[in-house]
Design an enzyme around this catalytic site. Sequence first.
Site, short mmCIF file in Angstrom:
data_model
loop_
_atom_site.label_atom_id
_atom_site.label_comp_id
_atom_site.label_asym_id
_atom_site.label_seq_id
_atom_site.Cartn_x
_atom_site.Cartn_y
_atom_site.Cartn_z
N CYS A 53 4.45 16.97 30.77
CA CYS A 53 3.24 16.25 31.18
C CYS A 53 3.21 15.99 32.68
O CYS A 53 2.14 15.81 33.25
CB CYS A 53 3.13 14.94 30.40
SG CYS A 53 4.48 13.78 30.67
N ARG B 245 0.83 -1.22 0.00
CA ARG B 245 0.00 0.00 0.00
C ARG B 245 0.86 1.26 0.00
O ARG B 245 0.41 2.32 -0.44
CB ARG B 245 -0.95 0.02 1.21
CG ARG B 245 -1.89 -1.17 1.29
CD ARG B 245 -2.75 -1.34 0.03
NE ARG B 245 -3.75 -2.36 0.20
CZ ARG B 245 -3.60 -3.66 -0.08
NH1 ARG B 245 -2.43 -4.09 -0.55
NH2 ARG B 245 -4.58 -4.53 0.12
N LYS C 284 12.42 1.37 29.20
CA LYS C 284 11.49 1.68 28.11
C LYS C 284 12.03 1.30 26.74
O LYS C 284 11.31 0.74 25.91
CB LYS C 284 11.14 3.17 28.13
CG LYS C 284 10.27 3.59 29.30
CD LYS C 284 9.92 5.07 29.21
CE LYS C 284 9.02 5.49 30.36
NZ LYS C 284 8.63 6.92 30.26
N ASN D 76 12.08 17.16 27.93
CA ASN D 76 12.78 18.18 28.72
C ASN D 76 13.60 19.08 27.82
O ASN D 76 14.12 18.65 26.78
CB ASN D 76 13.64 17.54 29.81
CG ASN D 76 14.82 16.78 29.24
OD1 ASN D 76 15.89 17.35 28.99
ND2 ASN D 76 14.62 15.48 29.00
N THR E 85 17.50 18.33 26.92
CA THR E 85 17.74 17.36 25.85
C THR E 85 17.48 17.98 24.49
O THR E 85 18.21 17.74 23.53
CB THR E 85 16.87 16.11 26.05
OG1 THR E 85 17.18 15.51 27.30
CG2 THR E 85 17.09 15.11 24.93
#
Length: 254
Positions: free
Chosen positions: A189, A14, A86, A131, A134
Amino acid sequence: MSVLSNNEQLRYSRQIMLNQIGEAGQQALRNAKVLIVGMGGLGNPTALYLASAGVGNLYLADGDNVEISNLPRQILFSENDLQNNKADVASEKLQQQNPEINIEVIDEMLDAELGPYYLDLVDVVIDCSDNIATRYLMNQLCLEHKVPLIVGAATGFDGQHLLVDPRNPDSACYQCLFPASEKAPVNNCQSIGILGPVLAIIAGMQSLTAIKLLTANKVAVNQLSLFDGLSNQWRQFTLNKQATCPACGRAASK
């Protein structure tokens, strides 16, 4: 540049049928190297979109572990991933989604010592951090290494998106927008909250910009895009490269 396999032809069919992508574009994606800085609310969907699109080499950087407060917006993670790094978790999930791509995990925060090594390896940097320190660092490193930088940020119902392309001598940089000597945005956040779909929208823009860059499609520089999630409206502002910018202006080149 090797031809696409039958499996790749089917998997990415696609995308390949788009005139702006085609087989050559898909091959370019397969050969591309992208660094994603921050595997949180922006980094999760950005990495998922790029992995799904067939970007062949992803570098995922994050030194944080998964927390339960991440789960409403960091869509790759579940309760089974709590207290795990993470970038490690994201790599495992993305590899399951697309086993044909290569993923390198950087399970620590990029700093001025580690960053230059990876900037020499990649074609594009996507700043998904939360932040300001960074963002300033990645802006400076991308300027020095002439690597395009795609900046995204979101808080509350609002988001922003900006491409910095040091290969273009007229491109403004992040410090042209937020000079370090002035009051830069420090909210994130953790301080004022965030709604997950807003992050998904900004991450979609970052992913789209990266794919267009990697497939040699035109992408606007010097354009700050702001999204208002309450009104569902986008606003675009034109930036100018600042001669007095300490990062990319005349003073920086001396």
